[in-house]
Design a protein around this motif. Sequence first.
Motif, short mmCIF file in Angstrom:
data_model
loop_
_atom_site.label_atom_id
_atom_site.label_comp_id
_atom_site.label_asym_id
_atom_site.label_seq_id
_atom_site.Cartn_x
_atom_site.Cartn_y
_atom_site.Cartn_z
N PHE A 195 0.83 -1.20 0.00
CA PHE A 195 0.00 0.00 0.00
C PHE A 195 0.86 1.25 0.00
N THR A 196 0.23 2.36 -0.35
CA THR A 196 0.91 3.65 -0.23
C THR A 196 0.82 4.09 1.23
N ARG A 197 1.62 5.05 1.62
CA ARG A 197 1.58 5.54 3.01
C ARG A 197 0.20 6.10 3.36
N PRO A 198 -0.45 6.91 2.49
CA PRO A 198 -1.81 7.38 2.85
C PRO A 198 -2.81 6.22 3.03
N GLN A 199 -2.67 5.17 2.20
CA GLN A 199 -3.56 4.01 2.36
C GLN A 199 -3.30 3.31 3.70
N ASP A 241 -2.15 4.74 6.36
CA ASP A 241 -2.69 5.61 7.42
C ASP A 241 -4.20 5.40 7.58
N LEU A 242 -4.90 5.24 6.46
CA LEU A 242 -6.35 4.99 6.51
C LEU A 242 -6.62 3.64 7.16
N ILE A 243 -5.91 2.60 6.73
CA ILE A 243 -6.09 1.26 7.31
C ILE A 243 -5.78 1.29 8.80
N THR A 244 -4.75 2.01 9.18
CA THR A 244 -4.38 2.12 10.60
C THR A 244 -5.52 2.75 11.40
N VAL A 260 -0.90 -4.71 13.35
CA VAL A 260 -1.88 -5.18 12.38
C VAL A 260 -1.78 -4.44 11.03
N PRO A 261 -1.58 -3.12 10.98
CA PRO A 261 -1.47 -2.48 9.66
C PRO A 261 -0.33 -3.08 8.82
N ALA A 308 -12.38 -1.36 -2.98
CA ALA A 308 -13.22 -1.18 -1.80
C ALA A 308 -12.64 -0.08 -0.91
N LEU A 309 -11.32 -0.03 -0.78
CA LEU A 309 -10.67 1.00 0.03
C LEU A 309 -10.97 2.38 -0.55
#
Length: 196
Positions: A43-47, A49-52, A72-73, A95-96
């Motif tokens: 994933f990219t860093r912004p993705q 951050d969102l998952i986190t 977990v992230p 979905a993200l």
Amino acid sequence: MNRREWLKCVSALAMGAVAAPSLLAAFDAHAASQAPGFTPQFFTRPQVDLITAVVDIILPRSSTPGAVDAGVPSFIDQMFKAVYTPAEQERYQAALASFDRAGGKPFLQLDAAQRKALVTKLHGEAIAGKKGKNPAPAADFVLMTKKLAMMGFFLSQPGCTEVLQYAAVPGAYHADIPLSQAGNGKAWAVETVLTL
């Protein structure tokens, strides 16, 4: 061993041969998620951050470590890099993106209450959906992330040792004791299969 037992054993071996590479990759993903200095591989860093932010809502820190504390992230990132097929990766990415738009503005720009309300609402929609059908993409993201968060958390050391009951080497055998006395009120860190 009769024929039926033999067929069960052969079937179990065949399933093990098919599932073993995925299982080993999941354990590798877990091991990689425990390394300090996490740099996203898929994933990219912004993705990330969102998952986190989402996994922190799903499994927040309480008297025990939360999903973020358990890595977990990073686990989710490693799972998508090493385990999931390109079709599954594409489904999660779509979905993200849908989830990020579901709140009217990017998820990370929402305040904490709005984030939690959105995750709760989409989780409810995903659970209320028809069985056997995938929910809408944004709700699907919450459900997939929840499953991965639970898996990553309960494979982690904090999940296994601080939330679940764990005994590396079982002690004495105590037969016929009340369930409430076994495990100090915690569930055991084992997988069970319920059959009717």
